[in-house]
Write an enzyme that holds these catalytic residues in place. Structure first.
Site, mmCIF file in Angstrom:
data_model
loop_
_atom_site.group_PDB
_atom_site.id
_atom_site.type_symbol
_atom_site.label_atom_id
_atom_site.label_comp_id
_atom_site.label_asym_id
_atom_site.label_seq_id
_atom_site.Cartn_x
_atom_site.Cartn_y
_atom_site.Cartn_z
ATOM 1 N N THR A 1 0.823 -1.202 0.000
ATOM 2 C CA THR A 1 0.000 0.000 0.000
ATOM 3 C C THR A 1 0.862 1.260 0.000
ATOM 4 O OG1 THR A 1 -1.415 1.311 1.487
ATOM 5 C CG2 THR A 1 -0.132 -0.410 2.512
ATOM 6 N N TYR B 1 -1.413 -0.269 11.188
ATOM 7 C CA TYR B 1 -1.648 -0.964 9.901
ATOM 8 C C TYR B 1 -0.474 -0.722 8.954
ATOM 9 C CZ TYR B 1 -3.266 -1.434 5.049
ATOM 10 O OH TYR B 1 -3.345 -1.735 3.710
ATOM 11 N N LEU C 1 -14.301 4.131 3.929
ATOM 12 C CA LEU C 1 -15.048 5.378 3.692
ATOM 13 C C LEU C 1 -16.216 5.247 2.712
ATOM 14 C CD1 LEU C 1 -15.142 8.538 4.187
ATOM 15 C CD2 LEU C 1 -13.899 8.710 2.040
HETATM 16 P P1 NAD Z 1 -9.937 -7.029 2.993
HETATM 17 O O1 NAD Z 1 -9.853 -6.702 4.443
HETATM 18 O O2 NAD Z 1 -11.180 -6.721 2.243
HETATM 19 O O3 NAD Z 1 -9.624 -8.576 2.751
HETATM 20 C C1 NAD Z 1 -8.622 -9.250 3.424
HETATM 21 C C2 NAD Z 1 -8.832 -10.748 3.199
HETATM 22 O O4 NAD Z 1 -7.748 -11.451 3.850
HETATM 23 C C3 NAD Z 1 -10.122 -11.290 3.795
HETATM 24 O O5 NAD Z 1 -10.745 -12.157 2.882
HETATM 25 C C4 NAD Z 1 -9.674 -12.033 5.037
HETATM 26 O O6 NAD Z 1 -10.534 -13.115 5.379
HETATM 27 C C5 NAD Z 1 -8.292 -12.512 4.607
HETATM 28 N N1 NAD Z 1 -7.408 -12.766 5.753
HETATM 29 C C6 NAD Z 1 -7.139 -11.927 6.785
HETATM 30 N N2 NAD Z 1 -6.306 -12.496 7.652
HETATM 31 C C7 NAD Z 1 -5.998 -13.731 7.140
HETATM 32 C C8 NAD Z 1 -5.174 -14.794 7.571
HETATM 33 N N3 NAD Z 1 -4.471 -14.714 8.720
HETATM 34 N N4 NAD Z 1 -5.104 -15.904 6.817
HETATM 35 C C9 NAD Z 1 -5.814 -15.999 5.658
HETATM 36 N N5 NAD Z 1 -6.617 -15.030 5.211
HETATM 37 C C10 NAD Z 1 -6.708 -13.905 5.942
HETATM 38 O O7 NAD Z 1 -8.688 -6.281 2.350
HETATM 39 P P2 NAD Z 1 -8.537 -5.607 0.909
HETATM 40 O O8 NAD Z 1 -9.013 -4.213 0.990
HETATM 41 O O9 NAD Z 1 -9.068 -6.525 -0.105
HETATM 42 O O10 NAD Z 1 -6.948 -5.541 0.794
HETATM 43 C C11 NAD Z 1 -6.212 -6.633 0.241
HETATM 44 C C12 NAD Z 1 -4.737 -6.295 0.269
HETATM 45 O O11 NAD Z 1 -4.502 -5.108 -0.479
HETATM 46 C C13 NAD Z 1 -4.187 -6.044 1.671
HETATM 47 O O12 NAD Z 1 -2.916 -6.614 1.756
HETATM 48 C C14 NAD Z 1 -4.118 -4.514 1.751
HETATM 49 O O13 NAD Z 1 -3.090 -4.110 2.628
HETATM 50 C C15 NAD Z 1 -3.801 -4.160 0.315
HETATM 51 N N6 NAD Z 1 -4.243 -2.832 -0.129
HETATM 52 C C16 NAD Z 1 -5.536 -2.436 0.076
HETATM 53 C C17 NAD Z 1 -5.952 -1.184 -0.391
HETATM 54 C C18 NAD Z 1 -7.388 -0.734 -0.222
HETATM 55 O O14 NAD Z 1 -7.703 0.421 -0.559
HETATM 56 N N7 NAD Z 1 -8.299 -1.556 0.246
HETATM 57 C C19 NAD Z 1 -5.057 -0.348 -1.062
HETATM 58 C C20 NAD Z 1 -3.726 -0.802 -1.267
HETATM 59 C C21 NAD Z 1 -3.343 -2.047 -0.804
HETATM 60 P P1 TYD Z 2 -10.410 4.508 4.869
HETATM 61 O O1 TYD Z 2 -11.446 4.110 3.878
HETATM 62 O O2 TYD Z 2 -10.440 3.907 6.237
HETATM 63 O O3 TYD Z 2 -9.006 4.278 4.161
HETATM 64 P P2 TYD Z 2 -7.499 4.700 4.659
HETATM 65 O O4 TYD Z 2 -7.572 5.254 6.022
HETATM 66 O O5 TYD Z 2 -6.774 3.402 4.620
HETATM 67 O O6 TYD Z 2 -7.034 5.692 3.652
HETATM 68 O O7 TYD Z 2 -10.482 6.086 5.045
HETATM 69 C C1 TYD Z 2 -10.343 6.962 3.944
HETATM 70 C C2 TYD Z 2 -10.411 8.373 4.476
HETATM 71 O O8 TYD Z 2 -11.723 8.637 4.990
HETATM 72 C C3 TYD Z 2 -9.455 8.635 5.637
HETATM 73 O O9 TYD Z 2 -8.932 9.960 5.514
HETATM 74 C C4 TYD Z 2 -10.343 8.540 6.870
HETATM 75 C C5 TYD Z 2 -11.681 9.013 6.371
HETATM 76 N N1 TYD Z 2 -12.874 8.429 7.026
HETATM 77 C C6 TYD Z 2 -13.870 9.251 7.567
HETATM 78 O O10 TYD Z 2 -13.787 10.497 7.512
HETATM 79 N N2 TYD Z 2 -14.955 8.667 8.161
HETATM 80 C C7 TYD Z 2 -15.099 7.316 8.253
HETATM 81 O O11 TYD Z 2 -16.102 6.830 8.836
HETATM 82 C C8 TYD Z 2 -14.064 6.482 7.675
HETATM 83 C C9 TYD Z 2 -14.172 4.987 7.750
HETATM 84 C C10 TYD Z 2 -12.990 7.084 7.071
#
Ligand code: NAD
Ligand code: TYD
Length: 357
Positions: free
Chosen positions: A135, A161, A201
């Protein structure tokens, strides 16, 4: 036929990635999805692929040494795409321990199992690769309105995180540097799209607005995130896997910076536009729903990705512009209210009450 080991495939990005991959490669790949199904993992996300012969689901914790080593013994894995993680900053502030267990120890376990399975006397079996899905949050925060995160920007995480994700990246780098382990790291900005758990969010605001609940904006709502449609992220991962130079880091982002408040206002407006004229939920859909709540501890001000390297080396570019992507996303949530009610029952209610009390 290449065999992919995808971890965390039942989560938001993982399930979108699996659907993207089967859409693109059809029968010519096999995907093994290893997920222990935490609150964020949901097999409903994968109903469209679950009956495929070239898809296997294994419910397992990535921290289990024996289980992960056994999977590598049982299957000849060619590609590892490591999504599994605890992914929510607010939860990491409340309970950092589990972030270190899964994100750091789980990654180490996976690296170790892949290295053991792929090692030969002179190096590694041919055409094997591990991709760490990381990330932009590992770079910390851009406190100014200008400037970008480059692959060369120093790691400076602030939340538990991002610290756990940065630690995992450092372990991947250690495997690359020490063992010449065949790997890439991708660092993507904030994703949005279908199947995102409503603690983040965008889906949280959509869900609350539809239920007539307050929209909790942290601080002054001026923090900036750089949003990317999830399918574009899935495509980037595939392109880095196939074309990325071994050992390299690639930032992934689409130059789409928005203040949180802009996003919340846009969600209110788009929902009001999309709901039918006589829908009773329309009545309360206005900016009066917004509540400024206590700021997140250590809230990073601004994230913004410089994606030039991935574009130059693989040709990747985002395809979905924000105006289109946010509409598609809101429409998806409107059409999938059942999905939302399933994931927001039980434990989520408890979390929501504790978090936003
Ligand atoms: P998510 O929380 O939606 O999904 C995480 C998945 O991992 C779930 O299915 C959960 O059951 C599984 N999991 C958690 N702990 C586990 C364990 N110990 N063993 C096996 N499975 C396990 O997350 P996401 O938003 O899909 O993110 C996926 C990856 O992408 C993460 O590594 C996150 O850091 C990275 N990432 C996310 C974002 C974002 O905006 N969501 C952006 C950049 C990078
Ligand atoms: P989030 O979706 O938790 O992603 P990240 O913190 O990993 O970037 O949050 C996105 C932005 O929105 C972050 O600046 C925090 C803000 N936020 C709120 O203002 N209210 C909320 O209820 C949440 C979950 C996030």
């Amino acid at each position: 036929m290449k065999t992919y080991l995808v971890t965390g495939g039942a989560g938001f990005i993982g399930s979108n990635y699996i659907q993207y991959m089967f859409g693109k490669y059809k029968e010519s790949i096999r995907i093994i999805n290893v997920d222990c199904l935490t609150y964020a993992g949901n097999l409903e996300n994968l109903v469209s692929v679950e009956n495929r012969e070239n898809y296997i689901f294994i419910k397992e914790d990535i921290c289990s040494k024996e289980a992960i080593h056994n999977i590598f013994k049982q299957y000849d894995i060619d590609r590892v795409v490591h999504f599994a993680a605890e992914s929510h900053v607010d939860r990491s502030i409340r309970n950092p321990q589990i972030f270190v267990n899964t994100n750091v120890m789980g990654t180490l376990n996976l690296l170790d199992a892949a290295k053991c399975a792929w090692e030969t006397k002179g190096g590694y079996k041919e055409d094997k690769k591990y991709l760490q899905v990381s990330t932009d949050e590992v770079y910390g925060s851009l406190e100014e309105e200008t400037g970008y995160f480059y692959e060369t920007t120093s790691i400076d995480p602030h939340s538990p995180y991002s610290a756990s994700k940065a630690s995992a990246d450092m372990l991947v780098k250690a495997y690359i540097d020490t063992f010449h382990f065949p790997a890439n790291i991708t660092r993507c900005s904030n994703n949005y799209g279908p199947y995102q758990f409503p603690e983040k969010l965008i889906p949280l605001m959509i869900n609350n607005a539809l239920l007539g609940k307050k929209l909790p904006v942290y601080g002054d709502g001026k923090n900036v995130r750089d949003w990317l449609y999830v399918r574009d992220h899935a495509k980037a991962i595939d392109m880095v896997m196939e074309q990325g130079r071994l050992g390299q880091i690639y930032n992934v982002g689409g130059h789409n910076e928005k203040q949180n408040l802009e996003i919340v206002n846009l969600i209110i407006e788009t929902l009001a536009e999309l709901l039918p004229a006589k829908d009773p939920r329309k009545e309360h859909l206005n900016r009066d729903l917004i509540r400024y709540v206590e700021d997140r501890k250590g809230h990073d001000k601004r994230y913004a990705i410089a994606p030039e390297k991935i574009k130059a080396e693989t040709g990747w570019e985002p395809e979905t512009m924000f105006a289109e992507g946010i509409r598609l996303t809101i429409e998806w949530y409107l059409n999938n209210q059942k999905w939302m009610s399933h994931v927001t029952s039980g434990d989520y209610q408890k979390y929501y009450l504790e978090m936003y009390r």
